[in-house]
Design a protein around this motif. Sequence first.
Motif, PDB file in Angstrom:
ATOM      1  N   HIS A   1       0.830  -1.210   0.000  1.00 43.12           N
ATOM      2  CA  HIS A   1       0.000   0.000   0.000  1.00 43.12           C
ATOM      3  C   HIS A   1       0.867   1.264   0.000  1.00 43.12           C
ATOM      4  N   GLY A   2       2.059   1.176   0.573  1.00 44.07           N
ATOM      5  CA  GLY A   2       2.958   2.319   0.659  1.00 44.07           C
ATOM      6  C   GLY A   2       3.814   2.550  -0.570  1.00 44.07           C
ATOM      7  N   LEU A   3       3.704   1.682  -1.581  1.00 45.00           N
ATOM      8  CA  LEU A   3       4.485   1.902  -2.800  1.00 45.00           C
ATOM      9  C   LEU A   3       4.074   3.217  -3.439  1.00 45.00           C
ATOM     10  N   ARG A   4       5.033   3.922  -3.988  1.00 44.66           N
ATOM     11  CA  ARG A   4       4.780   5.234  -4.587  1.00 44.66           C
ATOM     12  C   ARG A   4       4.570   5.113  -6.087  1.00 44.66           C
ATOM     13  N   MET A   5       3.719   5.967  -6.590  1.00 40.26           N
ATOM     14  CA  MET A   5       3.472   6.039  -8.034  1.00 40.26           C
ATOM     15  C   MET A   5       4.021   7.350  -8.573  1.00 40.26           C
ATOM     16  N   ASN A   6       4.454   7.336  -9.826  1.00 37.70           N
ATOM     17  CA  ASN A   6       4.943   8.576 -10.433  1.00 37.70           C
ATOM     18  C   ASN A   6       3.779   9.321 -11.089  1.00 37.70           C
TER      19      ASN A   6
ATOM     20  N   GLY B   1       1.393   7.455 -13.252  1.00 33.22           N
ATOM     21  CA  GLY B   1       0.608   6.403 -12.609  1.00 33.22           C
ATOM     22  C   GLY B   1       1.337   5.071 -12.567  1.00 33.22           C
ATOM     23  N   ASP B   2       2.632   5.081 -12.904  1.00 34.98           N
ATOM     24  CA  ASP B   2       3.461   3.870 -12.862  1.00 34.98           C
ATOM     25  C   ASP B   2       4.180   3.788 -11.521  1.00 34.98           C
ATOM     26  N   LEU B   3       4.624   2.610 -11.185  1.00 37.13           N
ATOM     27  CA  LEU B   3       5.399   2.416  -9.965  1.00 37.13           C
ATOM     28  C   LEU B   3       6.652   3.284 -10.016  1.00 37.13           C
ATOM     29  N   ASP B   4       6.891   4.051  -8.971  1.00 39.23           N
ATOM     30  CA  ASP B   4       8.054   4.938  -8.913  1.00 39.23           C
ATOM     31  C   ASP B   4       9.282   4.146  -8.481  1.00 39.23           C
ATOM     32  N   THR B   5      10.165   3.888  -9.436  1.00 42.03           N
ATOM     33  CA  THR B   5      11.425   3.206  -9.149  1.00 42.03           C
ATOM     34  C   THR B   5      12.602   4.133  -9.419  1.00 42.03           C
ATOM     35  N   GLU B   6      12.311   5.418  -9.633  1.00 36.42           N
ATOM     36  CA  GLU B   6      13.363   6.365 -10.002  1.00 36.42           C
ATOM     37  C   GLU B   6      13.757   7.301  -8.856  1.00 36.42           C
ATOM     38  N   SER B   7      12.811   7.798  -8.096  1.00 36.31           N
ATOM     39  CA  SER B   7      13.154   8.706  -6.991  1.00 36.31           C
ATOM     40  C   SER B   7      13.739   7.897  -5.839  1.00 36.31           C
ATOM     41  N   ASP B   8      14.491   8.572  -4.976  1.00 29.94           N
ATOM     42  CA  ASP B   8      15.072   7.892  -3.817  1.00 29.94           C
ATOM     43  C   ASP B   8      13.983   7.309  -2.913  1.00 29.94           C
ATOM     44  N   ALA B   9      12.924   8.107  -2.704  1.00 29.02           N
ATOM     45  CA  ALA B   9      11.827   7.633  -1.850  1.00 29.02           C
ATOM     46  C   ALA B   9      11.118   6.442  -2.496  1.00 29.02           C
ATOM     47  N   GLY B  10      10.898   6.501  -3.807  1.00 31.44           N
ATOM     48  CA  GLY B  10      10.258   5.396  -4.519  1.00 31.44           C
ATOM     49  C   GLY B  10      11.092   4.131  -4.469  1.00 31.44           C
ATOM     50  N   LYS B  11      12.397   4.280  -4.678  1.00 28.69           N
ATOM     51  CA  LYS B  11      13.310   3.126  -4.607  1.00 28.69           C
ATOM     52  C   LYS B  11      13.300   2.504  -3.216  1.00 28.69           C
ATOM     53  N   ALA B  12      13.293   3.363  -2.193  1.00 28.33           N
ATOM     54  CA  ALA B  12      13.292   2.863  -0.812  1.00 28.33           C
ATOM     55  C   ALA B  12      12.018   2.066  -0.520  1.00 28.33           C
ATOM     56  N   CYS B  13      10.880   2.576  -0.987  1.00 28.82           N
ATOM     57  CA  CYS B  13       9.611   1.860  -0.783  1.00 28.82           C
ATOM     58  C   CYS B  13       9.618   0.519  -1.520  1.00 28.82           C
TER      59      CYS B  13
ATOM     60  N   ALA C   1      19.318 -18.348  -4.557  1.00 29.50           N
ATOM     61  CA  ALA C   1      18.329 -17.742  -3.651  1.00 29.50           C
ATOM     62  C   ALA C   1      17.542 -16.645  -4.362  1.00 29.50           C
ATOM     63  N   ARG C   2      16.402 -16.337  -3.788  1.00 23.08           N
ATOM     64  CA  ARG C   2      15.631 -15.199  -4.302  1.00 23.08           C
ATOM     65  C   ARG C   2      16.455 -13.943  -4.095  1.00 23.08           C
ATOM     66  N   ARG C   3      16.529 -13.146  -5.104  1.00 21.43           N
ATOM     67  CA  ARG C   3      17.278 -11.885  -5.027  1.00 21.43           C
ATOM     68  C   ARG C   3      16.453 -10.806  -5.705  1.00 21.43           C
ATOM     69  N   TYR C   4      15.425 -10.328  -5.025  1.00 21.17           N
ATOM     70  CA  TYR C   4      14.566  -9.303  -5.593  1.00 21.17           C
ATOM     71  C   TYR C   4      15.288  -7.963  -5.511  1.00 21.17           C
ATOM     72  N   ARG C   5      15.414  -7.286  -6.647  1.00 15.97           N
ATOM     73  CA  ARG C   5      16.162  -6.035  -6.719  1.00 15.97           C
ATOM     74  C   ARG C   5      15.320  -4.968  -7.420  1.00 15.97           C
ATOM     75  N   VAL C   6      15.403  -3.748  -6.915  1.00 17.23           N
ATOM     76  CA  VAL C   6      14.641  -2.648  -7.502  1.00 17.23           C
ATOM     77  C   VAL C   6      15.088  -2.390  -8.935  1.00 17.23           C
ATOM     78  N   ASP C   7      16.394  -2.439  -9.210  1.00 13.37           N
ATOM     79  CA  ASP C   7      16.870  -2.157 -10.566  1.00 13.37           C
ATOM     80  C   ASP C   7      16.376  -3.205 -11.567  1.00 13.37           C
TER      81      ASP C   7
END
Length: 125
Positions: free
Chosen positions: A31-36, A39-51, A91-97
């Motif tokens: 629920h706390g994931l940020r959108m740009n 309306g897409d998932l924010d994976t670019e801003s520092d706050a979006g990446k952290a979420c 192992a599972r290695r989920y990465r934002v990039d």
Amino acid sequence: AGSSLRRVRSAMSRGASSDLKQIDELALSHHGLRMNRRGDLDTESDAGKACCAKFLGLLAVAAAKLGAEGADRYYRKGFTMNYLTLFPDSARRYRVDILESSLECQDCFWVNGDHYKLCEKVLHA
């Protein structure tokens, strides 16, 4: 996915409080994931990446705790040293990039100056 859902329902019916807590944390993080602005998932801003990183971390923990079967990752053995640093084992290695790249839905990518084109099967998987 079906077997994972059955495990979640089973845990819930057993009243496994630690499993329920894990699912609640995951849901709150989702629920706390940020959108740009698009309306897409924010994976670019520092706050979006952290979420995203928090959510992916909780997702990995929840999957392990609930006994979700991991995909076979035998292909990682053929990775270059650079990629083996990122993915040293199965192992599972989920990465934002990696999530960010997959969300771009590009049919090609560049690695160390080499161009790779994805086949239709991969694009629609």
